[in-house]
Design a protein around this motif. Sequence first.
Motif, PDB file in Angstrom:
ATOM      1  N   ALA A 103      48.835  17.051  45.357  1.00 51.62           N
ATOM      2  CA  ALA A 103      49.205  17.983  44.295  1.00 51.62           C
ATOM      3  C   ALA A 103      50.339  17.427  43.433  1.00 51.62           C
ATOM      4  CB  ALA A 103      49.641  19.322  44.891  1.00 51.62           C
ATOM      5  N   VAL A 104      50.399  17.906  42.193  1.00 51.35           N
ATOM      6  CA  VAL A 104      51.443  17.455  41.271  1.00 51.35           C
ATOM      7  C   VAL A 104      52.807  17.983  41.688  1.00 51.35           C
ATOM      8  CG1 VAL A 104      51.141  19.377  39.652  1.00 51.35           C
ATOM      9  CG2 VAL A 104      52.012  17.190  38.822  1.00 51.35           C
ATOM     10  N   LEU A 105      52.854  19.129  42.357  1.00 50.52           N
ATOM     11  CA  LEU A 105      54.097  19.662  42.912  1.00 50.52           C
ATOM     12  C   LEU A 105      54.007  19.616  44.430  1.00 50.52           C
ATOM     13  CD1 LEU A 105      56.863  21.083  42.484  1.00 50.52           C
ATOM     14  CD2 LEU A 105      55.642  23.263  42.693  1.00 50.52           C
ATOM     15  N   GLY A 106      54.932  18.902  45.055  1.00 54.96           N
ATOM     16  CA  GLY A 106      54.940  18.801  46.515  1.00 54.96           C
ATOM     17  C   GLY A 106      53.973  17.776  47.053  1.00 54.96           C
ATOM     18  N   GLY A 107      53.580  16.814  46.229  1.00 55.54           N
ATOM     19  CA  GLY A 107      52.670  15.781  46.692  1.00 55.54           C
ATOM     20  C   GLY A 107      53.343  14.825  47.664  1.00 55.54           C
ATOM     21  N   GLY A 108      52.524  14.136  48.464  1.00 61.09           N
ATOM     22  CA  GLY A 108      53.049  13.228  49.473  1.00 61.09           C
ATOM     23  C   GLY A 108      53.000  13.861  50.853  1.00 61.09           C
ATOM     24  N   ILE A 109      53.837  13.368  51.751  1.00 63.50           N
ATOM     25  CA  ILE A 109      53.913  13.895  53.116  1.00 63.50           C
ATOM     26  C   ILE A 109      55.311  14.435  53.349  1.00 63.50           C
ATOM     27  CG2 ILE A 109      53.801  13.347  55.582  1.00 63.50           C
ATOM     28  CD1 ILE A 109      51.855  11.133  54.958  1.00 63.50           C
ATOM     29  N   GLY A 110      55.402  15.651  53.873  1.00 63.82           N
ATOM     30  CA  GLY A 110      56.708  16.232  54.144  1.00 63.82           C
ATOM     31  C   GLY A 110      56.606  17.668  54.590  1.00 63.82           C
ATOM     32  N   PRO A 111      57.743  18.334  54.834  1.00 62.92           N
ATOM     33  CA  PRO A 111      57.733  19.734  55.260  1.00 62.92           C
ATOM     34  C   PRO A 111      57.258  20.636  54.142  1.00 62.92           C
ATOM     35  CG  PRO A 111      59.971  19.013  54.807  1.00 62.92           C
ATOM     36  CD  PRO A 111      59.108  17.791  54.716  1.00 62.92           C
ATOM     37  N   CYS A 112      56.683  21.762  54.522  1.00 56.01           N
ATOM     38  CA  CYS A 112      56.135  22.694  53.548  1.00 56.01           C
ATOM     39  C   CYS A 112      56.302  24.120  54.059  1.00 56.01           C
ATOM     40  CB  CYS A 112      54.649  22.382  53.323  1.00 56.01           C
ATOM     41  SG  CYS A 112      53.794  23.496  52.193  1.00 56.01           S
ATOM     42  N   GLY A 113      56.823  25.001  53.212  1.00 55.80           N
ATOM     43  CA  GLY A 113      57.003  26.400  53.592  1.00 55.80           C
ATOM     44  C   GLY A 113      56.086  27.352  52.858  1.00 55.80           C
ATOM     45  N   TRP A 114      55.386  26.859  51.838  1.00 59.31           N
ATOM     46  CA  TRP A 114      54.488  27.708  51.054  1.00 59.31           C
ATOM     47  C   TRP A 114      53.523  26.845  50.242  1.00 59.31           C
ATOM     48  CZ3 TRP A 114      55.108  26.321  46.009  1.00 59.31           C
ATOM     49  CH2 TRP A 114      56.349  25.784  45.636  1.00 59.31           C
ATOM     50  N   VAL A 115      52.425  27.474  49.838  1.00 59.05           N
ATOM     51  CA  VAL A 115      51.452  26.820  48.972  1.00 59.05           C
ATOM     52  C   VAL A 115      51.012  27.836  47.932  1.00 59.05           C
ATOM     53  CG1 VAL A 115      49.203  25.665  48.818  1.00 59.05           C
ATOM     54  CG2 VAL A 115      50.614  25.369  50.869  1.00 59.05           C
ATOM     55  N   ILE A 116      50.861  27.392  46.673  1.00 55.64           N
ATOM     56  CA  ILE A 116      50.282  28.252  45.651  1.00 55.64           C
ATOM     57  C   ILE A 116      49.138  27.509  44.968  1.00 55.64           C
ATOM     58  CG2 ILE A 116      52.328  29.656  45.225  1.00 55.64           C
ATOM     59  CD1 ILE A 116      52.909  27.967  42.758  1.00 55.64           C
ATOM     60  N   ASN A 117      48.145  28.279  44.548  1.00 56.07           N
ATOM     61  CA  ASN A 117      47.012  27.751  43.781  1.00 56.07           C
ATOM     62  C   ASN A 117      46.782  28.731  42.638  1.00 56.07           C
ATOM     63  OD1 ASN A 117      44.752  26.355  42.917  1.00 56.07           O
ATOM     64  ND2 ASN A 117      43.437  27.016  44.604  1.00 56.07           N
ATOM     65  N   VAL A 158      46.543  10.983  56.317  1.00 57.45           N
ATOM     66  CA  VAL A 158      45.867  10.257  55.232  1.00 57.45           C
ATOM     67  C   VAL A 158      44.361  10.273  55.465  1.00 57.45           C
ATOM     68  CG1 VAL A 158      45.593   8.025  54.102  1.00 57.45           C
ATOM     69  CG2 VAL A 158      47.877   8.816  54.756  1.00 57.45           C
ATOM     70  N   ASN A 159      43.960  10.033  56.702  1.00 58.06           N
ATOM     71  CA  ASN A 159      42.541  10.043  57.053  1.00 58.06           C
ATOM     72  C   ASN A 159      41.916  11.410  56.803  1.00 58.06           C
ATOM     73  OD1 ASN A 159      40.908   8.473  59.953  1.00 58.06           O
ATOM     74  ND2 ASN A 159      40.226   8.735  57.858  1.00 58.06           N
ATOM     75  N   ALA A 160      42.666  12.488  57.063  1.00 56.03           N
ATOM     76  CA  ALA A 160      42.152  13.842  56.849  1.00 56.03           C
ATOM     77  C   ALA A 160      41.840  14.085  55.383  1.00 56.03           C
ATOM     78  CB  ALA A 160      43.165  14.869  57.357  1.00 56.03           C
ATOM     79  N   VAL A 161      42.713  13.613  54.493  1.00 53.68           N
ATOM     80  CA  VAL A 161      42.454  13.753  53.057  1.00 53.68           C
ATOM     81  C   VAL A 161      41.187  13.001  52.676  1.00 53.68           C
ATOM     82  CG1 VAL A 161      43.318  13.218  50.750  1.00 53.68           C
ATOM     83  CG2 VAL A 161      44.871  14.138  52.480  1.00 53.68           C
ATOM     84  N   ALA A 162      41.032  11.785  53.207  1.00 56.21           N
ATOM     85  CA  ALA A 162      39.836  10.993  52.910  1.00 56.21           C
ATOM     86  C   ALA A 162      38.580  11.686  53.433  1.00 56.21           C
ATOM     87  CB  ALA A 162      39.972   9.597  53.506  1.00 56.21           C
ATOM     88  N   THR A 163      38.665  12.246  54.637  1.00 51.56           N
ATOM     89  CA  THR A 163      37.512  12.918  55.235  1.00 51.56           C
ATOM     90  C   THR A 163      37.092  14.126  54.412  1.00 51.56           C
ATOM     91  OG1 THR A 163      38.042  12.155  57.466  1.00 51.56           O
ATOM     92  CG2 THR A 163      36.738  14.165  57.288  1.00 51.56           C
ATOM     93  N   ILE A 164      38.053  14.931  53.998  1.00 54.29           N
ATOM     94  CA  ILE A 164      37.738  16.100  53.167  1.00 54.29           C
ATOM     95  C   ILE A 164      37.104  15.655  51.857  1.00 54.29           C
ATOM     96  CG2 ILE A 164      38.794  17.945  51.786  1.00 54.29           C
ATOM     97  CD1 ILE A 164      40.792  18.307  54.111  1.00 54.29           C
ATOM     98  N   THR A 165      37.634  14.588  51.274  1.00 54.54           N
ATOM     99  CA  THR A 165      37.102  14.088  50.007  1.00 54.54           C
ATOM    100  C   THR A 165      35.668  13.592  50.168  1.00 54.54           C
ATOM    101  OG1 THR A 165      39.338  13.475  49.316  1.00 54.54           O
ATOM    102  CG2 THR A 165      37.507  12.459  48.128  1.00 54.54           C
ATOM    103  N   GLU A 166      35.386  12.892  51.268  1.00 55.66           N
ATOM    104  CA  GLU A 166      34.026  12.445  51.530  1.00 55.66           C
ATOM    105  C   GLU A 166      33.080  13.636  51.681  1.00 55.66           C
ATOM    106  OE1 GLU A 166      33.565   9.598  54.698  1.00 55.66           O
ATOM    107  OE2 GLU A 166      35.482   8.656  54.220  1.00 55.66           O
ATOM    108  N   ALA A 167      33.514  14.659  52.420  1.00 53.12           N
ATOM    109  CA  ALA A 167      32.670  15.833  52.636  1.00 53.12           C
ATOM    110  C   ALA A 167      32.431  16.597  51.337  1.00 53.12           C
ATOM    111  CB  ALA A 167      33.315  16.743  53.678  1.00 53.12           C
TER     112      ALA A 167
END
Length: 211
Positions: A33-47, A140-149
Amino acid sequence: MNGPALTHRTENGRDEPVLVWRLPEPVLAISSAVLGGGIGPCGWVINGTVPMSYDRDDPADHLAGIAAGLGLSGPGVGLLTGVDVSEVVATQDTGVRLWATVGLGVPIRAAAPAETITPYVGTVNVVAWVPVRLSAGALVNAVATITEAKAQAIRDLGWDATGTPTDAVCVLCPFLENEEEYAGPRSTWGARLARAAHQAVLSGRSAPQPR
């Protein structure tokens, strides 16, 4: 992890829906995502839904403002899409939970010959929860797997495409001591992610498409 709450915001005279995941405690996230991209702690998500004519050049700041308006603070992940997020599709598979907003108004092939593509925000956005700790490599593998599916589902729907120019993924997991090292499509948790993502995109295609 509970599913998102649906709320609304008013922008430019329009009532726009927003999905909000308020996490009871911080989790580990990987996101494109453009906000909060990368790997790290997360307390919320918005879409959040935006018009198909969306052309702001500060989407991260825009999302930060939306989050602040919802009373969210600290690290989080923000996604945007041109589809109505109230049409979110929820799937699950043996502990994995996944939510997708599916907009295929601008389908592309990732490795198509160079051409001019207008990056409208149709977008397939995926948020997924895995109830075990994934290592950095497995995330990283999980993102790739979701993208493949997702790409498999799009092809199964008859599109000669792999996604849209603006797709985004967010995978969440708890902070636990023991890590799972694999999330490929034939691993225990990767297979579950793949099935959930595939079903979500197939189901979401029948929902109303970008406005």
